[in-house]
Scaffold this motif. Structure first.
Motif, PDB file in Angstrom:
ATOM      1  N   LYS A  51      -9.362  -6.602  -6.674  1.00  0.00           N
ATOM      2  CA  LYS A  51      -9.418  -5.234  -6.171  1.00  0.00           C
ATOM      3  C   LYS A  51     -10.854  -4.910  -5.776  1.00  0.00           C
ATOM      4  O   LYS A  51     -11.792  -5.595  -6.198  1.00  0.00           O
ATOM      5  CB  LYS A  51      -8.949  -4.233  -7.234  1.00  0.00           C
ATOM      6  CG  LYS A  51      -7.506  -4.442  -7.679  1.00  0.00           C
ATOM      7  CD  LYS A  51      -7.116  -3.474  -8.781  1.00  0.00           C
ATOM      8  CE  LYS A  51      -5.709  -3.739  -9.264  1.00  0.00           C
ATOM      9  NZ  LYS A  51      -5.321  -2.835 -10.380  1.00  0.00           N
TER      10      LYS A  51
ATOM     11  N   ILE B   1     -10.056   7.191   2.479  1.00  0.00           N
ATOM     12  CA  ILE B   1      -9.651   5.967   1.793  1.00  0.00           C
ATOM     13  C   ILE B   1     -10.628   5.596   0.681  1.00  0.00           C
ATOM     14  O   ILE B   1     -10.605   4.474   0.188  1.00  0.00           O
ATOM     15  CB  ILE B   1      -9.513   4.794   2.777  1.00  0.00           C
ATOM     16  CG1 ILE B   1     -10.843   4.513   3.489  1.00  0.00           C
ATOM     17  CG2 ILE B   1      -8.410   5.058   3.770  1.00  0.00           C
ATOM     18  CD1 ILE B   1     -10.841   3.248   4.313  1.00  0.00           C
TER      19      ILE B   1
ATOM     20  N   GLU C 136      -3.978  -4.574   0.444  1.00  0.00           N
ATOM     21  CA  GLU C 136      -3.745  -3.325   1.160  1.00  0.00           C
ATOM     22  C   GLU C 136      -4.248  -3.415   2.597  1.00  0.00           C
ATOM     23  O   GLU C 136      -5.252  -4.067   2.885  1.00  0.00           O
ATOM     24  CB  GLU C 136      -4.446  -2.156   0.465  1.00  0.00           C
ATOM     25  CG  GLU C 136      -3.693  -1.600  -0.718  1.00  0.00           C
ATOM     26  CD  GLU C 136      -4.331  -0.325  -1.222  1.00  0.00           C
ATOM     27  OE1 GLU C 136      -4.499   0.614  -0.414  1.00  0.00           O
ATOM     28  OE2 GLU C 136      -4.678  -0.277  -2.416  1.00  0.00           O
TER      29      GLU C 136
ATOM     30  N   ALA D 274       0.827  -1.210   0.000  1.00  0.00           N
ATOM     31  CA  ALA D 274       0.000   0.000   0.000  1.00  0.00           C
ATOM     32  C   ALA D 274       0.863   1.262   0.000  1.00  0.00           C
ATOM     33  O   ALA D 274       0.551   2.241  -0.691  1.00  0.00           O
ATOM     34  CB  ALA D 274      -0.923  -0.007   1.212  1.00  0.00           C
TER      35      ALA D 274
ATOM     36  N   VAL E  49      -6.183  -1.694   4.879  1.00  0.00           N
ATOM     37  CA  VAL E  49      -7.173  -0.617   4.899  1.00  0.00           C
ATOM     38  C   VAL E  49      -8.244  -0.951   5.929  1.00  0.00           C
ATOM     39  O   VAL E  49      -8.738  -2.076   5.971  1.00  0.00           O
ATOM     40  CB  VAL E  49      -7.831  -0.443   3.508  1.00  0.00           C
ATOM     41  CG1 VAL E  49      -8.887   0.648   3.550  1.00  0.00           C
ATOM     42  CG2 VAL E  49      -6.777  -0.132   2.463  1.00  0.00           C
TER      43      VAL E  49
ATOM     44  N   THR F 219     -13.572  -1.383  -4.583  1.00  0.00           N
ATOM     45  CA  THR F 219     -13.721   0.074  -4.531  1.00  0.00           C
ATOM     46  C   THR F 219     -14.760   0.427  -3.466  1.00  0.00           C
ATOM     47  O   THR F 219     -15.818  -0.202  -3.384  1.00  0.00           O
ATOM     48  CB  THR F 219     -14.182   0.621  -5.896  1.00  0.00           C
ATOM     49  OG1 THR F 219     -13.235   0.232  -6.893  1.00  0.00           O
ATOM     50  CG2 THR F 219     -14.275   2.147  -5.857  1.00  0.00           C
TER      51      THR F 219
ATOM     52  N   ASP G  55       2.291   2.661  -3.339  1.00  0.00           N
ATOM     53  CA  ASP G  55       1.415   3.417  -4.231  1.00  0.00           C
ATOM     54  C   ASP G  55       1.410   4.867  -3.760  1.00  0.00           C
ATOM     55  O   ASP G  55       0.482   5.328  -3.099  1.00  0.00           O
ATOM     56  CB  ASP G  55       0.004   2.823  -4.204  1.00  0.00           C
ATOM     57  CG  ASP G  55      -0.876   3.366  -5.324  1.00  0.00           C
ATOM     58  OD1 ASP G  55      -0.447   4.320  -6.000  1.00  0.00           O
ATOM     59  OD2 ASP G  55      -1.990   2.839  -5.506  1.00  0.00           O
TER      60      ASP G  55
ATOM     61  N   LYS H 196      -1.513   7.558  -3.844  1.00  0.00           N
ATOM     62  CA  LYS H 196      -2.577   7.565  -2.846  1.00  0.00           C
ATOM     63  C   LYS H 196      -2.172   8.312  -1.579  1.00  0.00           C
ATOM     64  O   LYS H 196      -3.008   8.584  -0.724  1.00  0.00           O
ATOM     65  CB  LYS H 196      -2.990   6.130  -2.498  1.00  0.00           C
ATOM     66  CG  LYS H 196      -3.727   5.433  -3.625  1.00  0.00           C
ATOM     67  CD  LYS H 196      -4.234   4.060  -3.219  1.00  0.00           C
ATOM     68  CE  LYS H 196      -5.022   3.419  -4.349  1.00  0.00           C
ATOM     69  NZ  LYS H 196      -5.502   2.063  -3.997  1.00  0.00           N
TER      70      LYS H 196
ATOM     71  N   GLU I 287     -10.310   2.876  -5.132  1.00  0.00           N
ATOM     72  CA  GLU I 287      -9.968   1.471  -5.387  1.00  0.00           C
ATOM     73  C   GLU I 287      -8.773   1.038  -4.550  1.00  0.00           C
ATOM     74  O   GLU I 287      -7.834   1.801  -4.339  1.00  0.00           O
ATOM     75  CB  GLU I 287      -9.652   1.283  -6.870  1.00  0.00           C
ATOM     76  CG  GLU I 287      -9.450  -0.172  -7.261  1.00  0.00           C
ATOM     77  CD  GLU I 287      -9.203  -0.353  -8.743  1.00  0.00           C
ATOM     78  OE1 GLU I 287     -10.129  -0.815  -9.441  1.00  0.00           O
ATOM     79  OE2 GLU I 287      -8.087  -0.006  -9.204  1.00  0.00           O
ATOM     80  N   HIS I 288      -8.827  -0.209  -4.073  1.00  0.00           N
ATOM     81  CA  HIS I 288      -7.742  -0.778  -3.279  1.00  0.00           C
ATOM     82  C   HIS I 288      -7.472  -2.210  -3.721  1.00  0.00           C
ATOM     83  O   HIS I 288      -8.403  -2.942  -4.091  1.00  0.00           O
ATOM     84  CB  HIS I 288      -8.106  -0.783  -1.789  1.00  0.00           C
ATOM     85  CG  HIS I 288      -8.348   0.578  -1.224  1.00  0.00           C
ATOM     86  ND1 HIS I 288      -7.342   1.395  -0.774  1.00  0.00           N
ATOM     87  CD2 HIS I 288      -9.500   1.282  -1.058  1.00  0.00           C
ATOM     88  CE1 HIS I 288      -7.854   2.533  -0.344  1.00  0.00           C
ATOM     89  NE2 HIS I 288      -9.165   2.490  -0.508  1.00  0.00           N
ATOM     90  N   THR I 289      -6.209  -2.612  -3.672  1.00  0.00           N
ATOM     91  CA  THR I 289      -5.891  -4.013  -3.904  1.00  0.00           C
ATOM     92  C   THR I 289      -6.288  -4.809  -2.669  1.00  0.00           C
ATOM     93  O   THR I 289      -6.371  -4.261  -1.569  1.00  0.00           O
ATOM     94  CB  THR I 289      -4.389  -4.205  -4.164  1.00  0.00           C
ATOM     95  OG1 THR I 289      -3.652  -3.827  -2.995  1.00  0.00           O
ATOM     96  CG2 THR I 289      -3.928  -3.353  -5.336  1.00  0.00           C
TER      97      THR I 289
ATOM     98  N   LYS J 142      -1.320   3.982   7.752  1.00  0.00           N
ATOM     99  CA  LYS J 142      -1.262   2.574   7.374  1.00  0.00           C
ATOM    100  C   LYS J 142      -0.773   1.702   8.530  1.00  0.00           C
ATOM    101  O   LYS J 142      -1.144   0.529   8.644  1.00  0.00           O
ATOM    102  CB  LYS J 142      -0.326   2.396   6.175  1.00  0.00           C
ATOM    103  CG  LYS J 142      -0.815   3.026   4.874  1.00  0.00           C
ATOM    104  CD  LYS J 142      -2.022   2.308   4.327  1.00  0.00           C
ATOM    105  CE  LYS J 142      -2.362   2.746   2.910  1.00  0.00           C
ATOM    106  NZ  LYS J 142      -2.730   4.135   2.765  1.00  0.00           N
TER     107      LYS J 142
END
Length: 490
Positions: free
Chosen positions: A486, A379, A387, A205, A389, A488, A208, A211, A382-384, A223
């Motif tokens: 992923k 947040i 991540e 995370a 989160v 969102t 990237d 972000k 989109e997130h993998t 994080k």
């Protein structure tokens, strides 16, 4: 099938000559030979095999041979893996390095020279980190500590920071500040014996940087928020844990850092030795000098308060504290020299007293940033799946599986769509899921709100958002599809 070969063959490159002895129609033999090469060999051949001999020779000499001189084969593969994690913001397994690199190369429309030049740039950074010889002595000190803890999982993030510094996006002061937060986080995790398997997701995370919205420190602190041990955790662990027996030379590292903090000088870690003030093996003199010596030694002998450093080979063996004080007073290590200045005797109370003092000092050295003072990060987006989160209270709007978008209105529907996808790509995946006790318990028993999948299998969906993300993430890892998943949120 073409493999790049120099005139002066290395042992690995001589594999090429074996093709003369293989019937190329025997695809089984060819397949075995191809995959006997390391990931670095395969990447090299991929980048050079389509070029003419002149360009091959130029690029090999200009870039590849220089990179190769930095690393052994295993380290080279690990460098490529960390490089790809940094670039793709996805988890990359060792056996997927070559395939991932090819996909990255094609997705970004690279050519061989641009690709090799970029690999060479980051290989230099990586080599500097391995050998702790960057331009910054402070960063080198952090790297030495990270390497002792065997925490190279954070290297992709450090690679990104080094490139940002080279591009004047950050200066050394900011890089060191960010790196020290990570160092403190890792030290606390290990001393407190907390799981470290989530660190790779945090690193992914952090890589990237878009972000981060230009505030790298705020992003990093956010994080780390959920899993950063606080001062009370660290102090309690240092009081109770036999630090001397922990992996990664944690006791020695803690003592070296304490000494460095006192003297502001870099300590040669290899030359330093850990000394037990109350020795590991007690003799009768210790038992006569200290009441309940054996019990005290069993409970506190390996804690930080009973340990110190020596920088010489003087053997103090199991001498009593009365005898050791003379040696300690002449020590060239301030941490050791101060012991006879502060303590006339050595017993449970003095060990606990010194443990508390050193624990307070370590809390300051490996400080936890003031997370509460940071505003919560937005947040949305989109997130993998890997991540770190906090999705509590967040509403999902889409799950993306292998670049195909599925609209969703709940975490429950995300789970159902994902499980249907897992079954569709390979029904055997459900065997892997059922073999995992925690997944089996969460999905296939104690039904309160079941859903029926496309394969008519019932699964439990009455879980929190955090649990559903954890389930999806774990299954994605098991099925080796983490890079395809992923989601969102809004």
């Amino acid at each position: 099938y073409v493999f790049f070969v120099q005139t002066n063959h290395t042992r690995k490159e001589l594999l090429f000559l074996m093709f003369k002895e293989i019937n190329l129609r025997n695809h089984s033999s060819l397949h075995k030979l191809f995959y006997s090469l390391s990931a670095s060999d395969l990447v090299r051949n991929f980048l050079l095999m389509s070029l003419n001999s002149e360009n091959q020779a130029y690029l090999y000499k200009e870039y590849w041979i220089k990179i190769e001189q930095f690393f052994t084969t295993n380290v080279f593969t690990e460098f490529l893996r960390h490089y790809l994690i940094m670039k793709t913001h996805n988890l990359v397994k060792r056996n997927k390095v070559y395939d991932t690199y090819k996909n990255y190369f094609h997705t970004h429309n690279l050519d061989s020279e641009a690709a090799l030049a970029d690999l060479y740039k980051f290989a230099r950074f990586y080599n500097e980190m391995l050998n702790c010889n960057t331009e910054s002595s402070e960063f080198n000190k952090i790297l030495r500590h990270v390497n002792v803890m065997e925490s190279k999982v954070i290297y992709p993030y450090f690679l990104m920071l080094l490139e940002m510094r080279q591009n004047s996006e950050i200066d050394w002061d900011k890089l060191i500040e960010l790196a020290h937060i990570m160092e403190s986080y890792l030290f606390r995790l290990k001393v407190c014996r907390h799981a470290t398997n989530g660190v790779n997701r945090i690193v992914i995370a952090l890589c990237d940087k878009d972000k981060a919205k230009s505030d790298l420190q705020k992003n990093e602190i956010y994080k780390l928020n959920n899993s950063f041990p606080d001062d009370s955790d660290l102090k309690n662990s240092l009081l109770e844990v036999n630090l001397y027996k922990q992996r990664n030379n944690l006791a020695k590292l803690a003592l070296v850092v304490l000494e460095e903090n006192r003297t502001r000088e870099t300590i040669n870690f290899d030359n330093a030795q850990v000394e037990h003030i109350m020795p590991q093996r007690l003799n009768n003199d210790w038992r006569l000098e200290v009441k309940n010596a054996d019990k005290i030694n069993e409970q506190l002998g390996g804690t930080i308060g009973n340990l110190t450093l020596t920088m010489y080979n003087q053997e103090m063996s199991n001498k009593t504290f009365s005898d050791k004080k003379e040696y300690y007073s002449k020590s060239n290590v301030s941490l050791t020299r101060e012991i006879p200045e502060r303590y006339d005797q050595w017993n449970k109370d003095t060990i606990l007293d010194r443990t508390k003092d050193l624990s307070n000092e370590l809390c300051q050295i490996f400080a936890k940033p003031d997370i509460k003072s940071e505003e919560a990060e937005d947040i949305a987006g989109e997130h993998t799946i890997n991540e770190e989160v906090d999705v509590t209270g967040k509403k999902p709007v889409r799950i993306t599986l292998n670049d195909r978008d599925y609209s969703i209105d709940s975490w429950r529907s995300a789970l159902v769509i994902f499980l249907n996808y897992v079954w569709a790509i390979d029904s055997r995946n459900f065997e892997k899921i059922r073999q995992d006790d925690s997944l089996d318990m969460k999905l296939f028993s104690h039904f309160t709100r079941p859903a029926v999948l496309a394969n008519n299998i019932r699964v439990e969906t009455n879980h929190s958002a955090t649990t559903i993300i954890a389930i999806i993430s774990k299954i994605a890892d098991l099925c080796d599809i983490s890079d395809q998943v992923k989601y969102t949120i809004k």
